[in-house]
Structure formats: structure tokens, C-alpha cells
Design an enzyme around this catalytic site. Structure first.
Site, short mmCIF file in Angstrom:
data_model
loop_
_atom_site.label_atom_id
_atom_site.label_comp_id
_atom_site.label_asym_id
_atom_site.label_seq_id
_atom_site.Cartn_x
_atom_site.Cartn_y
_atom_site.Cartn_z
N SER A 31 1.05 -32.22 -13.37
CA SER A 31 0.18 -31.09 -13.68
C SER A 31 -0.15 -30.28 -12.43
O SER A 31 -0.11 -29.05 -12.44
CB SER A 31 -1.11 -31.59 -14.35
N SER A 170 -3.53 -26.92 -27.72
CA SER A 170 -3.17 -27.25 -26.35
C SER A 170 -3.97 -26.42 -25.36
O SER A 170 -4.02 -25.19 -25.48
CB SER A 170 -1.67 -27.01 -26.11
N GLN A 172 -2.97 -25.89 -22.54
CA GLN A 172 -1.98 -25.15 -21.74
C GLN A 172 -1.91 -23.68 -22.15
O GLN A 172 -1.50 -22.84 -21.36
CB GLN A 172 -0.60 -25.80 -21.86
N GLU A 314 -3.87 -37.40 -23.43
CA GLU A 314 -2.61 -37.89 -22.89
C GLU A 314 -2.66 -39.39 -22.58
O GLU A 314 -1.62 -40.04 -22.44
CB GLU A 314 -2.25 -37.12 -21.64
N HIS A 341 2.29 -32.91 -29.23
CA HIS A 341 2.85 -33.20 -27.91
C HIS A 341 4.36 -33.45 -28.04
O HIS A 341 5.00 -32.93 -28.94
CB HIS A 341 2.12 -34.37 -27.28
N ARG A 345 2.25 -38.00 -31.72
CA ARG A 345 1.95 -39.29 -31.11
C ARG A 345 1.13 -40.20 -32.01
O ARG A 345 1.23 -41.43 -31.90
CB ARG A 345 1.24 -39.08 -29.76
N LYS A 411 10.80 -37.92 -17.01
CA LYS A 411 10.07 -36.66 -17.16
C LYS A 411 8.99 -36.52 -16.10
O LYS A 411 8.78 -35.44 -15.54
CB LYS A 411 9.45 -36.60 -18.56
#
Length: 425
Positions: A31, A170, A172, A314, A341, A345, A411
Site C-alpha cells: 500500500s 472500497s 481505494q 484485509e 476483493h 472472501r 502478489k
């Protein structure tokens, strides 16, 4: 690029056959690395991202920014970034990186050229529509649709102004617009309208980094973030260890009854992973933060928890794995957003933990877990690195667990499998 390893498709997760006492140094935060790269590419002069995480996600970000006209030198441990004229047609490979898919389009609007975005097949299922709609509202030419693939045709500038987004899927969505907002003619005024924004520490991280670059950000009003137009100063960043990646290692102490110390744990941070200190304490671990790092010692029996993980979603896969091994019931709430995500999940965890004998109930926004005796079997990861983390934690406590596609951990943590196996001998 990170190349695939020769690891088997179904990797035998090593069992912790003894009480461990180990100290680990972890790679840098994804991040922080990707935010630092974006800000460096938009800055007024060159800068350095020190101890940058070298992983698939960060290399994809470096490649994306370089394709737009900046230059990111990833040869060493410290990555130098030299801004350049954003004047080029380009193709951006998002891979499975949400930060690339979401952070780069607002930058592409500042370029002169046609920027085509695509990624791995599964990435086409992840939400991006709110950002694309916001960019269209700001006057950016974005092709029709609300998923990958899409194209941004930049004219060299973005007018900026006020946008209203629903960031309940999100955080983001907010960070993406804020990171480029100072370069917009009128800056940007982002207002959230919807259910509570998840993972707020990540927005706090974005705001803090913008301010380090001299950007004027006003976040004094709830659900509103305003970035004033102006230059982005070049700043060298020293990247903290990825505290979310610490989760399986600290969980290893919890399930083995041993002790794990993570070096260089920051005394103050905006990373969501810092919540592990409280979570593991509630589960019965002994947690100590000192200059040596964060030290966690596991109990004889883990205690179940009832927690709202909305801001730190997360961490859910590893925490859920621990709850499946606990001696009392657990309920994890406030995490409906993690359905969007890398995979859904909640369904994935309920399915995979259940297949190994866990007593787990899936709810709209969380999971309930009851004490159970787990057994071996295959734990599928759905191309999701956090699912792989959950699998290896179960494997450390249960014989015969095979983690499918352990390579997906590249990742955010290259060579995770060999590192993990080395700790367990």
C-alpha cells in the site's frame, strides 16, 4: 516481472511440530509502495522510494507509470522515480492489482494519449465503476462500461471539481481520486454517499502521504475530502514493513504456542495490520512492542472473538483461520465489502474452512465460527494471496493440508512459500 516458481500446484503446508521462537524481517508495504510511486511520478522532481516492495503488484505499478511517461528504476532495493511528460499511448496491465486498476486511471486523465487498461481474467470482476463514473463527471474521456477492459483518452489536463462517489465497496475509490487531485486544474472535492467507507486507515494513509508531499488536504468533514490544486513536491519515502503480511507469521506464534518477533514494527502507522496487536491480545496471545519489533507469544488455547473488522477487512482471512482453531465461538462482522476483493472472501473462507471440518456460518457481512476438530485436505486460494495465508495458518496446526496455488502470494510477498517453509524446518 516476477516469474512463476516450480512449486507444486497443491503445496503441502508444513506443520508446526514444535513451539517456535523465531524473528523475521518482512518485505515492505504494498500500500505504501504503490502510493509513493504514484505521488513520485506526479511530483515536480525526482525522488526515491527506499526499501520498496518488489512484488508483482508493485512491478505492475512501476511499469504502468513508466508507460505513461515517468521513469521508475526498479533495479535496486531503492527505486528512483523521475517524472516525465505524460505523453504516450499506452497499455496498462493491472494483473490482479486493485491499486493499479484504481490509482492509475485518474493519472491517465492527465496524459496526452490513449491509455488502454486490462488485467488478469478474474480482475474483470472487481469493481471500478465508481472511479470511471467520477472521471467522466470531471470531463475525462473514458470508454463505456464499468469493468475492465476500458480506455482513458487523456488531453493533458483535468478540470477537477466536485465528485460524489459510493465508496462502500472500497476505500481505494477515494484514495485513487485524492492521489491525482492536486494536479487537476481546480483540485478535487470528493464526497462519499453510501454505507460507511471500509478500511478508513488506508484513506488516512493517503492523506498523510499527500501532506508529506506538501499537498493541501482538508479531511475535517466526515465523508468529504478536499485536495487543493498545486504542485506535488518530490519526497523520498522509506517504506515500512507490510504489517498485513505479518498476519500469518504472528498467527504462527498463536497456533504453535511459540514466539514470533517481527522486526522494524513502527511505533505509529496508518497500516491496517497494526490492529493485529489488539486482535491477537483478545485471542489470548501475549503481545509486546519494543525497539526489537513486535513480539507475539501464543497461548495454550486460542480464545474466540466477537469483532467488527470493517476498517481492517484485509486481515479477515488469517483471523478467520485462527478463529477456526479457537476453543470458543467467534463472530467476525462488518466485512461485507471483502466480497469484492480478489475473490468473494466470505464465501471462499466459509467454503474452504468448512471443507477442512470447521463449523462456519456465512452471513451477509461476516462469519460465525464454532469450535471444531479440523482435518487435512485441499485449501483453494482463488488466486487470492490472503486466502493462501489462511491456508498455511491452518496447515501449521493441522496435518495434511494442501494449499492450492501458493504462488499467488507473490502478489505481495515473493518467495513466501520458501520463507514460510524455512521457518518451520
Amino acid at each position: 516481472m516476477v516469474t512463476p516458481s516450480s512449486l507444486p500446484q497443491h503445496w503441502p503446508a508444513p506443520r508446526a511440530s514444535r513451539s517456535l521462537d523465531v524473528t523475521v524481517s518482512l518485505p515492505g508495504s504494498k500500500s505504501l509502495t504503490n502510493r509513493a510511486l504514484v505521488l513520485a511520478a506526479l511530483a515536480e522532481g525526482p525522488s526515491v522510494v527506499r526499501r520498496a516492495l518488489r512484488s508483482r503488484d508493485t512491478l505492475l505499478m512501476a511499469a504502468a507509470l513508466t508507460s505513461l511517461g515517468a521513469h521508475v528504476d526498479t533495479a535496486g532495493d531503492d527505486w528512483s522515480v523521475t517524472p516525465g511528460a505524460l505523453e504516450a499511448d499506452a497499455e496498462v496491465d493491472c494483473g490482479l492489482a486493485g491499486t493499479v486498476m484504481r490509482f492509475v486511471p485518474p493519472v491517465a486523465g492527465l496524459a496526452r494519449g490513449r491509455i488502454a487498461f486490462d488485467g488478469d481474467p478474474h480482475m474483470r470482476n472487481r469493481p471500478i465503476g465508481e472511479i470511471l463514473t467520477a472521471l467522466r463527471g470531471l470531463g475525462v474521456d473514458v470508454s463505456d462500461g464499468d469493468r475492465l477492459p476500458f480506455t482513458v483518452t487523456g488531453t493533458g489536463s483535468v478540470a477537477g471539481g466536485t465528485v460524489v462517489v459510493d465508496a462502500s465497496a472500497s476505500s481505494q475509490f477515494i484514495s485513487a481520486l485524492l492521489l491525482a487531485g492536486a494536479r487537476y486544474d481546480r483540485g478535487i472535492d470528493v464526497r462519499h454517499d453510501g454505507k460507511p467507507v471500509p478500511s478508513l486507515p488506508h484513506i488516512d494513509m493517503t492523506v498523510a502521504m499527500l501532506r508529506q508531499h506538501g499537498v493541501d488536504v482538508d479531511d475535517s468533514e466526515a465523508n468529504r475530502w478536499t485536495v487543493a490544486p498545486g504542485p506535488i513536491a518530490p519526497v523520498d519515502h522509506l517504506i515500512e514493513p507490510d504489517l498485513s503480511n505479518a498476519a500469518p507469521f504472528l498467527a504462527l506464534a498463536a497456533v504453535s504456542g511459540g514466539t514470533v518477533t517481527v522486526r522494524d514494527w513502527p511505533a505509529a502507522t496508518h497500516q491496517a495490520g497494526d490492529a493485529l496487536r489488539e486482535i491477537l491480545t483478545l485471542m489470548g496471545c501475549t503481545v509486546t512492542l519494543s525497539e526489537a519489533g513486535l513480539r507475539v507469544s501464543g497461548p495454550d488455547q486460542l480464545t474466540g472473538i466477537d469483532l467488527d473488522l470493517h476498517d481492517v477487512g484485509e486481515l479477515t482471512p488469517t483471523v478467520a483461520a485462527l478463529c477456526a482453531l479457537a476453543g470458543s465461538p467467534s463472530h467476525l462482522r462488518g466485512i461485507e465489502h471483502i466480497r469484492g476483493h480478489e475473490t468473494d472472501r466470505l464465501t471462499a473462507l466459509a467454503t474452504e474452512l468448512g471443507a477442512l471440518g470447521a463449523r462456519v456460518t456465512e452471513h451477509r457481512d461476516g462469519l460465525s465460527l464454532e469450535p471444531a476438530t479440523l482435518h487435512g485436505g485441499t485449501f483453494h486460494t482463488y488466486a487470492d494471496h490472503r486466502m493462501a495465508h489462511a491456508g498455511v495458518v491452518i496447515g501449521a496446526a493441522v496435518d495434511g493440508v494442501l494449499v492450492e496455488d501458493i504462488d499467488t502470494t507473490s502478489k505481495t510477498f515473493p518467495d513466501f512459500a520458501s520463507f514460510w517453509g524455512g521457518l518451520l524446518g
